[in-house]
Write an enzyme that holds these catalytic residues in place. Structure first.
Site, PDB file in Angstrom:
ATOM      1  N   HIS A 120       0.742  -1.268   0.042  1.00  0.00           N
ATOM      2  CA  HIS A 120      -0.131  -0.128  -0.067  1.00  0.00           C
ATOM      3  C   HIS A 120       1.056   1.467  -0.047  1.00  0.00           C
ATOM      4  O   HIS A 120       0.690   1.976   0.667  1.00  0.00           O
ATOM      5  CB  HIS A 120      -1.154   0.297   0.843  1.00  0.00           C
ATOM      6  N   ASN A 192     -10.682  -2.723   2.207  1.00  0.00           N
ATOM      7  CA  ASN A 192      -9.874  -2.870   1.035  1.00  0.00           C
ATOM      8  C   ASN A 192     -11.266  -2.206   0.165  1.00  0.00           C
ATOM      9  O   ASN A 192     -12.519  -2.505   0.827  1.00  0.00           O
ATOM     10  CB  ASN A 192      -9.334  -4.023   0.559  1.00  0.00           C
ATOM     11  N   HIS A 384      -3.981   0.946  12.278  1.00  0.00           N
ATOM     12  CA  HIS A 384      -3.446  -0.503  13.185  1.00  0.00           C
ATOM     13  C   HIS A 384      -5.250  -0.747  13.441  1.00  0.00           C
ATOM     14  O   HIS A 384      -5.481   0.117  13.828  1.00  0.00           O
ATOM     15  CB  HIS A 384      -3.161   0.019  14.261  1.00  0.00           C
TER      16      HIS A 384
HETATM   17 FE1  HDD Z   1      -2.824  -4.801   5.588  1.00  0.00          FE
HETATM   18  C1  HDD Z   1      -0.867  -1.557   4.817  1.00  0.00           C
HETATM   19  C2  HDD Z   1      -5.740  -3.202   4.484  1.00  0.00           C
HETATM   20  C3  HDD Z   1      -4.171  -7.939   5.448  1.00  0.00           C
HETATM   21  C4  HDD Z   1       0.003  -6.204   6.951  1.00  0.00           C
HETATM   22  N1  HDD Z   1      -3.155  -3.444   5.307  1.00  0.00           N
HETATM   23  C5  HDD Z   1      -2.054  -2.290   4.337  1.00  0.00           C
HETATM   24  C6  HDD Z   1      -3.560  -1.010   4.060  1.00  0.00           C
HETATM   25  C7  HDD Z   1      -4.377  -1.359   3.866  1.00  0.00           C
HETATM   26  C8  HDD Z   1      -4.150  -2.522   4.320  1.00  0.00           C
HETATM   27  C9  HDD Z   1      -5.349  -0.258   3.295  1.00  0.00           C
HETATM   28  C10 HDD Z   1      -2.551   0.712   4.041  1.00  0.00           C
HETATM   29  C11 HDD Z   1      -2.724   1.546   5.192  1.00  0.00           C
HETATM   30  C12 HDD Z   1      -2.221   2.778   4.780  1.00  0.00           C
HETATM   31  O1  HDD Z   1      -3.081   3.130   3.957  1.00  0.00           O
HETATM   32  O2  HDD Z   1      -1.766   3.209   5.654  1.00  0.00           O
HETATM   33  N2  HDD Z   1      -4.065  -5.359   5.299  1.00  0.00           N
HETATM   34  C13 HDD Z   1      -5.622  -4.744   4.634  1.00  0.00           C
HETATM   35  C14 HDD Z   1      -6.659  -5.542   4.426  1.00  0.00           C
HETATM   36  C15 HDD Z   1      -6.693  -6.839   4.924  1.00  0.00           C
HETATM   37  C16 HDD Z   1      -4.529  -6.709   5.093  1.00  0.00           C
HETATM   38  C17 HDD Z   1      -7.985  -5.853   3.728  1.00  0.00           C
HETATM   39  C18 HDD Z   1      -6.920  -8.501   4.719  1.00  0.00           C
HETATM   40  C19 HDD Z   1      -8.425  -8.065   5.036  1.00  0.00           C
HETATM   41  N3  HDD Z   1      -2.248  -6.511   6.071  1.00  0.00           N
HETATM   42  C20 HDD Z   1      -2.507  -8.180   5.310  1.00  0.00           C
HETATM   43  C21 HDD Z   1      -2.046  -8.739   6.210  1.00  0.00           C
HETATM   44  C22 HDD Z   1      -0.683  -8.524   7.192  1.00  0.00           C
HETATM   45  C23 HDD Z   1      -0.763  -7.351   6.627  1.00  0.00           C
HETATM   46  C24 HDD Z   1      -2.554 -10.176   6.799  1.00  0.00           C
HETATM   47  C25 HDD Z   1       0.035  -8.887   8.127  1.00  0.00           C
HETATM   48  C26 HDD Z   1       0.608 -10.306   8.268  1.00  0.00           C
HETATM   49  N4  HDD Z   1      -0.693  -4.046   6.064  1.00  0.00           N
HETATM   50  C27 HDD Z   1       0.950  -4.513   6.340  1.00  0.00           C
HETATM   51  C28 HDD Z   1       1.474  -3.994   7.118  1.00  0.00           C
HETATM   52  C29 HDD Z   1       1.379  -2.397   6.576  1.00  0.00           C
HETATM   53  C30 HDD Z   1      -0.838  -3.351   5.934  1.00  0.00           C
HETATM   54  C31 HDD Z   1       2.592  -4.903   6.391  1.00  0.00           C
HETATM   55  C32 HDD Z   1       2.327  -1.898   5.551  1.00  0.00           C
HETATM   56  C33 HDD Z   1       1.880  -0.838   5.708  1.00  0.00           C
HETATM   57  C34 HDD Z   1       1.527  -0.658   7.256  1.00  0.00           C
HETATM   58  O3  HDD Z   1       1.014  -1.513   7.378  1.00  0.00           O
HETATM   59  O4  HDD Z   1       1.301   1.098   8.028  1.00  0.00           O
HETATM   60  O5  HDD Z   1       1.427  -4.313   8.124  1.00  0.00           O
END
Ligand code: HDD
Length: 741
Positions: A120, A192, A384
């Site tokens: 993202h 999402n 978060h």
């Molecule tokens: Fe995630 C970012 C949505 C599963 C780990 N995620 C991130 C963002 C969105 C989502 C919208 C961007 C937030 C922003 O604008 O800063 N993610 C989802 C959705 C998921 C999902 C809807 C499943 C239903 N994500 C998911 C899993 C993991 C992550 C299973 C890790 C085990 N996601 C992350 C992250 C991020 C992230 C690596 C990258 C930047 C952040 O978190 O702040 O932790």
């Protein structure tokens, strides 16, 4: 004294016009202002609120604005008289090490970047306000969901796979993350635009992302799923079938962030004041409806305007066409099985069709203010899924459980330490009295000597709250009596039934788009085995889908294996078949010298009055017959316009290619080739096209049949526009797509 006259602080203290209302001070939504071109940067205007050169229009409190005073200084506040020349031993001599300003300036520049988000990374955001209807109060005690409660929010939209500088319109899932600054602390709904996910267990997240990101050897392709490793992964993980199908549908290429649904994906647990619990799924419903680009438009936009979605969001807010969504919940009884109508509520690859559990509206979101600094707000915002408030809790969905670790952890690298919560955009609006201390980038000056509990030296403070003081007390959910295992429940094994439901719920034209998307993506793969495995997956969804994609790939279709299904269809999954508001749509008006300037002026007024944006397109910039020109044939591209109106036939350029009349085959009605391209693309993409004052020749020359669906000719410009508005309510002229006829 400043040496450059341009650097003289402006004398005017008039506050510049800022569309929107600062969410930090008042929840009211401003009256929409007349749509207009984006305003130039406001960097040279002073304002009374902060007395700073750039701070005044932001709506931020004084302490959040970095710049103060009128004079250029070092970071230590030492006034500078020259920032353009290094301190040297003579005009042609070497630079002196003692030049602190030089070293400070370059040192800071060298460290301006923070690591982009691991997923993202590409995003755009806006401030707004969420107003609750109170309809959720029966199921949750969350204060921000009580009737008429107004809560400031910050929403960030994103793509998943691309780097920070990648194009907006790639085929991908979109992030829809909302930070509610509630009185009880921050609540983040990190969702999402697709209601299901690729995987069922967070431990697989690094795998799916490694597969989707560019290949590690050449680091290509950027921001695409059309490559071997992605299709290798989804072919080997059939749990990804449902989400992949959504990605290959029109949902993967939204027309605008303003026209996307949002989903919390997981099931959450709400608790009301009486302690009763309810399972829910969150939905965002856009006021403008769910609409998409067509694939060719998405590809063109990636080149012609890689910032397409970012620009659309910022322009709409600046013009006063504030994007709106309704938040809704589907509710399910909190039973020990945690299933509803046989659907496992803990499986994030499953939806509950709206026909089985209607989405009940619980509040309204309006985005009404653009960020004033991309880095400080959009880049540094940290969401978060564990940021919860009393009355909203998580469930045991194994994908959600892993996310609870990841979102805290990732900020340590991205934002450089554990104090990211103190960044202005992340600060809660509730009072904070924690016992977290020190660490990198600590900006708080904590008082007292006893950051531990219990203590007798700081008067016992801070005190622990009880339920009566609004403490967030965990819901005492019983745990299943089980054993320690690395296993998924059996119900997670159904990977196809909902993919079939989605396919069956699409209209023919939407199904054609899906076939086209699979054909494109798999056609970009090189490995035969990867394509064959993908076809095997499609054989489980639908025979025609599988065979048409196989034909496009030049491969034999495997035998169908459509399983035994209930044949359920969910009309709510389709984007077609309804009419939607047209506010904020872009109307291109092609004008030629002498082609009814009064009519063009009247048309512009009519477009404004309909809360849409008129953009006049002419052979050259400036004004034409007294009408201001916003786009020229060099700068206009069809992707920008939702509908086109043509007044008259622009004279052919000297080097224009001769164009053959599509109907008669006669040469001679030449038009500018770029205009022919503009009209031809708009026609191909199913956009409403109108013309008056002699537009017929231009349309004919561009190959646009005058009797085609969605082509309106004759009358005045405003009369034609009225008919185009009716067409726009359906987003596109669907009859122009072969599958629809
Ligand atoms: Fe995630 C970012 C949505 C599963 C780990 N995620 C991130 C963002 C969105 C989502 C919208 C961007 C937030 C922003 O604008 O800063 N993610 C989802 C959705 C998921 C999902 C809807 C499943 C239903 N994500 C998911 C899993 C993991 C992550 C299973 C890790 C085990 N996601 C992350 C992250 C991020 C992230 C690596 C990258 C930047 C952040 O978190 O702040 O932790």
């Amino acid at each position: 004294m400043p040496t450059n006259p341009a650097a003289v602080p402006p004398e005017s203290s008039d506050e510049p016009h800022v569309p929107g209302v600062p969410s930090t001070v008042t929840p009211e939504v401003a009256e929409p202002v007349e749509p207009r071109e984006p305003a130039p940067p406001k960097g040279d205007q002073s304002g009374p609120a902060t007395g700073s050169p750039t701070g005044a229009p932001t709506g931020l409190p004084q302490e959040a604005v970095a710049q103060q005073g009128e004079w250029l200084t070092t970071a230590q506040g030492d006034r500078m008289h020259d920032t353009d020349h290094s301190l040297k031993a003579g005009p042609r001599g070497p630079v002196l090490l003692q030049d602190h300003h030089l070293r400070e300036k370059i040192m800071h520049f060298d460290h301006e970047r923070v690591p982009e988000r691991v997923v993202h990374a590409r995003g755009a955001a806006a401030h707004g306000v969420f107003t609750a209807y109170g309809t959720a109060s029966g199921v949750t005690k969350a204060a921000f969901l009580a009737k008429d409660a107004a809560t400031p929010v910050f929403v960030r939209f994103s793509t998943v796979l691309g780097s920070r500088g990648s194009a907006d319109t790639v085929r991908d899932t979109r992030g829809f993350a909302t930070k509610f600054y509630t009185e009880e602390g921050v609540f983040d709904l990190v969702g999402n635009n697709i209601p299901v996910f690729f995987i069922q267990d967070a431990i697989k997240f690094p795998d799916v992302i490694h597969a989707g990101k560019p290949h590690p050897d050449r680091e290509i392709p950027q921001a695409q799923s059309a490559h071997d490793t992605f299709w290798d992964f989804v072919g080997l993980h059939t749990e990804a079938t449902h989400h992949t199908l959504w990605n290959m549908s029109d949902r993967g290429i939204p027309r605008s962030y303003r026209m996307m649904e949002g989903f919390g994906v997981h099931t959450f647990r709400l608790q009301n004041a009486a302690g009763e619990t309810t399972l829910v799924k969150f939905h965002w419903k856009p006021k403008l409806g769910v609409h998409s680009l067509v694939w060719e438009e998405a590809q063109l936009a990636a080149g012609a305007d890689p910032d397409f979605h970012r620009r659309d969001l910022a322009d709409a807010i600046e013009a006063g066409a504030f994007p709106e969504w309704e938040l809704g919940i589907q509710t399910f009884p909190d039973t020990p099985e945690q299933t509803f109508e046989g659907i496992d509520l803990l499986d994030p690859t499953k939806i509950v069709p709206e026909e089985l559990a209607p989405v009940q509206p619980i509040g309204r979101l309006v985005l009404n203010r653009n960020p004033s600094n991309y880095f400080a707000e959009t880049e540094q915002v940290a969401f978060h899924v564990g940021h919860l408030v009393p009355g909203i809790d998580v469930t045991d969905d194994p994908l959600l459980q892993g996310r609870l670790f990841s979102y805290l952890d990732t900020q340590l690298t991205r934002l450089g330490g554990p104090n990211f919560g103190q960044l202005p955009i992340n600060r809660t609006h509730a009072p904070v009295n924690d016992m977290l201390r020190d660490g990198m980038h600590q900006t708080a000056v904590h008082q007292g000597v006893a950051p531990y509990r219990p203590n007798s030296l700081d008067g016992g403070c801070p005190f622990q709250a009880g339920a009566a003081q609004g403490a967030d007390i965990e819901v005492p959910v019983p745990l299943p009596a089980s054993r320690k295992v690395r296993e998924a429940p059996e119900s997670f094994d159904d990977h196809y039934s909902q993919a079939r439901l989605f396919w069956r719920s699409m209209t023919p034209v939407e199904q054609e788009h899906i076939i086209g998307a699979y054909s494109f993506e798999l056609g970009k793969c090189y490995e035969q085995a990867v394509k064959e495995r993908a076809l095997l997956t499609l054989a489980h969804i639908d025979e025609r889908l599988c065979s048409e994609v196989a034909t496009a790939l030049g491969l034999p279709a495997p035998a169908p294996d459509a399983g035994s299904d209930d044949g359920l269809v969910s009309p709510a999954l389709s984007q077609l078949g309804q009419e939607w508001p047209t506010e904020g749509r872009n109307i291109g008006i092609v004008v030629a010298p002498g082609a009814d300037p009064d009519g063009v002026r009247a048309l512009r007024e009519a477009v404004f009055a309909a809360d849409m944006v008129p953009l006049v397109i002419a052979p050259a910039g400036g004004t034409l017959d007294g009408v201001t020109v916003q786009r020229t044939f060099a700068t206009a591209r069809s992707i920008e316009f939702d509908a086109l109106l043509v007044a008259g036939v622009p004279a052919p350029a000297a080097d224009a290619l001769p164009v053959r009349d599509a109907k008669t085959g006669v040469r001679g009605t030449d038009i500018e080739p770029r205009l022919a391209l503009l009209l031809g693309e708009a026609y191909r993409h199913g956009k409403a096209i109108g013309g008056w004052a002699g537009a017929e020749a231009a349309l004919t020359a561009a190959g646009v049949p005058q009797d085609a669906p969605g082509v309106v000719l004759g009358g005045s410009g405003t009369e034609v526009f009225e008919q185009l508005t009716t067409l726009l309510r359906s987003h596109r002229v669907w009859d122009r797509f072969p599958a629809a006829s």
